[in-house]
Design a protein around this motif. Structure first.
Motif, PDB file in Angstrom:
ATOM      1  N   ARG A  21      71.149 122.870  -1.948  1.00 40.48           N
ATOM      2  CA  ARG A  21      71.329 122.449  -3.356  1.00 40.48           C
ATOM      3  C   ARG A  21      70.338 121.603  -3.796  1.00 40.48           C
ATOM      4  O   ARG A  21      69.809 121.553  -5.001  1.00 40.48           O
ATOM      5  N   PHE A  22      69.993 120.516  -3.138  1.00 41.70           N
ATOM      6  CA  PHE A  22      69.178 119.572  -3.923  1.00 41.70           C
ATOM      7  C   PHE A  22      67.771 120.261  -3.915  1.00 41.70           C
ATOM      8  O   PHE A  22      66.920 120.187  -5.079  1.00 41.70           O
ATOM      9  N   PHE A  23      67.213 121.141  -3.270  1.00 47.00           N
ATOM     10  CA  PHE A  23      66.174 121.952  -3.337  1.00 47.00           C
ATOM     11  C   PHE A  23      65.962 122.773  -4.412  1.00 47.00           C
ATOM     12  O   PHE A  23      65.287 122.724  -5.423  1.00 47.00           O
ATOM     13  N   LEU A  24      67.289 123.432  -4.905  1.00 52.83           N
ATOM     14  CA  LEU A  24      67.406 124.577  -5.840  1.00 52.83           C
ATOM     15  C   LEU A  24      67.522 123.381  -7.427  1.00 52.83           C
ATOM     16  O   LEU A  24      66.898 123.972  -8.332  1.00 52.83           O
ATOM     17  N   ARG A  25      67.908 122.348  -7.037  1.00 49.42           N
ATOM     18  CA  ARG A  25      67.819 121.725  -8.352  1.00 49.42           C
ATOM     19  C   ARG A  25      66.638 120.991  -8.859  1.00 49.42           C
ATOM     20  O   ARG A  25      66.338 120.869 -10.103  1.00 49.42           O
ATOM     21  N   LEU A  26      65.552 121.263  -7.837  1.00 44.78           N
ATOM     22  CA  LEU A  26      64.305 120.985  -8.311  1.00 44.78           C
ATOM     23  C   LEU A  26      63.555 122.090  -8.963  1.00 44.78           C
ATOM     24  O   LEU A  26      62.450 122.015  -9.620  1.00 44.78           O
ATOM     25  N   ILE A  27      64.235 123.423  -9.053  1.00 49.08           N
ATOM     26  CA  ILE A  27      63.841 124.653  -9.809  1.00 49.08           C
ATOM     27  C   ILE A  27      64.466 124.461 -11.012  1.00 49.08           C
ATOM     28  O   ILE A  27      63.916 125.018 -11.902  1.00 49.08           O
ATOM     29  N   THR A  28      65.748 124.459 -11.054  1.00 48.26           N
ATOM     30  CA  THR A  28      66.365 124.170 -12.245  1.00 48.26           C
ATOM     31  C   THR A  28      67.508 122.972 -12.371  1.00 48.26           C
ATOM     32  O   THR A  28      67.982 122.789 -11.486  1.00 48.26           O
ATOM     33  N   VAL A 251      57.590 125.244 -16.824  1.00 51.81           N
ATOM     34  CA  VAL A 251      58.252 125.513 -15.508  1.00 51.81           C
ATOM     35  C   VAL A 251      57.417 124.943 -14.455  1.00 51.81           C
ATOM     36  O   VAL A 251      56.154 125.074 -14.321  1.00 51.81           O
ATOM     37  N   PRO A 252      58.322 124.477 -13.096  1.00 49.34           N
ATOM     38  CA  PRO A 252      57.286 123.791 -12.201  1.00 49.34           C
ATOM     39  C   PRO A 252      56.801 124.859 -11.276  1.00 49.34           C
ATOM     40  O   PRO A 252      57.371 126.158 -11.327  1.00 49.34           O
ATOM     41  N   SER A 253      55.577 124.841 -10.966  1.00 46.33           N
ATOM     42  CA  SER A 253      54.998 125.585  -9.668  1.00 46.33           C
ATOM     43  C   SER A 253      55.844 125.634  -8.470  1.00 46.33           C
ATOM     44  O   SER A 253      56.350 124.759  -8.242  1.00 46.33           O
ATOM     45  N   ARG A 254      55.616 126.886  -7.769  1.00 51.61           N
ATOM     46  CA  ARG A 254      56.378 126.615  -6.414  1.00 51.61           C
ATOM     47  C   ARG A 254      55.818 125.076  -5.589  1.00 51.61           C
ATOM     48  O   ARG A 254      56.622 124.530  -4.802  1.00 51.61           O
ATOM     49  N   HIS A 255      54.351 125.140  -5.626  1.00 54.15           N
ATOM     50  CA  HIS A 255      53.917 123.958  -4.827  1.00 54.15           C
ATOM     51  C   HIS A 255      54.493 122.616  -5.416  1.00 54.15           C
ATOM     52  O   HIS A 255      54.677 121.479  -4.700  1.00 54.15           O
ATOM     53  N   GLU A 256      54.567 122.617  -6.639  1.00 51.19           N
ATOM     54  CA  GLU A 256      55.168 121.469  -7.474  1.00 51.19           C
ATOM     55  C   GLU A 256      56.588 121.110  -6.809  1.00 51.19           C
ATOM     56  O   GLU A 256      57.067 119.910  -6.836  1.00 51.19           O
ATOM     57  N   VAL A 257      57.434 122.347  -6.776  1.00 51.52           N
ATOM     58  CA  VAL A 257      58.604 121.923  -6.180  1.00 51.52           C
ATOM     59  C   VAL A 257      58.895 121.574  -4.895  1.00 51.52           C
ATOM     60  O   VAL A 257      59.631 120.525  -4.564  1.00 51.52           O
ATOM     61  N   GLU A 259      56.419 119.588  -3.563  1.00 45.79           N
ATOM     62  CA  GLU A 259      55.755 118.188  -3.461  1.00 45.79           C
ATOM     63  C   GLU A 259      56.970 117.210  -3.800  1.00 45.79           C
ATOM     64  O   GLU A 259      56.939 116.258  -3.606  1.00 45.79           O
ATOM     65  N   ARG A 260      57.885 117.835  -4.754  1.00 44.00           N
ATOM     66  CA  ARG A 260      59.194 117.063  -5.339  1.00 44.00           C
ATOM     67  C   ARG A 260      60.336 117.004  -3.996  1.00 44.00           C
ATOM     68  O   ARG A 260      60.977 116.015  -4.037  1.00 44.00           O
TER      69      ARG A 260
END
Length: 329
Positions: A21-28, A251-257, A259-260
């Motif tokens: 969930r923490f990971f998904l929250r970085l995407i949306t 929209v964040p790139s996959r690499h940005e996700v 990195e966060r």
């Protein structure tokens, strides 16, 4: 943040844990996230921090409870609210053998009156919304009768939101895995329910793979819940905020996700969490891009090591060229 159920990520056993969930929250930042189903017995008697703990960044977040005893569900709901959850959801759709023996999950489709009692007890115990997630019927039930019966029963006890997994559950003859694919999807059942009960918030679930499909459903219902696609190809959620919530951030790139995500990974590693517990959730991030297979292989081979650290993810990221990423889904 105001909770809006336009897009949500389904509760999925063994998948939607706190790390995922923490990971998904970085995407949306806006899609509503759900926990794995937790049983009332586990909540009341088990390690509550392990079962219910979550990072504040995960809001808005809902907990899904499994049970059929009104008093136990009320107590578990109260505990969940104390942890800070934004919604408490009752599972009336899981088809596993364990829930059948425990008289909860999909078998409750046969007992709408009991579900209504459970909803009433939970609503009396908490101030956050109490919602229900159900199937359109089980076994030989007629969905034309079973689904409206469930909807009306819980509506009469103040449940304003029903999440409809738009297929039957065959408790006799199909495995839990087969129940996720084999029974045909009947979205029209959810659409018809919305027409019949316009005041009820109807969320449709099942087989939604893309945001374009979600948009099509939203012409008929109030919200869409995405399940396996959100886990297996998580970047499908990247444009959710802009398309459905009026978001203006790029929209964040996959690499940005990733990195966060790394500071979270390092923090959890310092607390004793094994890397594999976190890295297993990111394997599908680059699905469909050059380097995706090498990314998955590097993590799968190296993350299970006892001494594995965040460098495993960093090294895997380097195997995917940044210039092949798309700016949006």
């Amino acid at each position: 943040m105001t909770m809006k159920r336009t897009i949500s990520v389904a509760p999925m056993m063994d998948w939607t844990d706190r790390h995922d969930r923490f990971f998904l929250r970085l995407i949306t930042s806006r899609a509503l996230l759900y926990t794995e189903m937790v049983t009332t017995g586990a909540v009341i008697h088990g390690d509550r921090e392990h079962l219910l703990g979550f990072d504040a960044a995960e809001h808005p977040i809902a907990v899904q409870l499994g049970g059929s005893e009104p008093a136990a569900l009320a107590e578990a709901a109260r505990i969940a609210e104390d942890f800070g959850y934004d919604e408490v959801n009752l599972n009336v759709g899981c088809p596993s053998d364990r829930v059948q023996s425990g008289r909860f999950g999909a078998c409750l489709m046969r007992e709408p009156e009991l579900v209504a009692e459970c909803v009433a007890a939970m609503r009396k115990a908490v101030s956050v919304p109490v919602t229900v997630k159900c199937r359109i019927g089980v076994d030989e039930q007629d969905p034309e009768i079973a689904l409206p019966a469930m909807a009306n029963a819980v509506w009469n006890e103040g449940c304003k939101t029903l999440i409809v997994h738009a297929r039957k559950a065959w408790l006799e003859g199909l495995s839990p895995k087969e129940n996720r694919d084999v029974p045909p999807l009947e979205y029209d059942r959810a659409y018809a329910l919305k027409v019949a009960m316009p005041g009820m918030e109807i969320i449709v679930n099942g087989g939604v793979l893309t945001l374009d499909q979600a948009t099509e459903h939203l012409a008929h219902v109030d919200g869409v819940m995405i399940g396996r696609a959100a886990y297996q190809t998580p970047y499908v959620l990247a444009d959710v905020d802009r398309r459905f919530y009026g978001g203006t951030h790029p929209v964040p790139s996959r690499h940005e996700v990733l990195e966060r995500f790394l500071p979270y990974v390092e923090r959890e590693l310092a607390r004793g969490t094994h890397l594999h517990a976190m890295s297993r959730h990111i394997l599908g991030l680059f699905q469909g891009l050059p380097g995706a297979r090498a990314f998955r292989r590097h993590i799968s081979e190296n993350a299970p090591r006892k001494d594995a650290g965040a460098e495993v993810i960093r090294d895997a990221m380097a195997l995917v060229p940044r210039d092949v990423e798309l700016a949006a889904v």
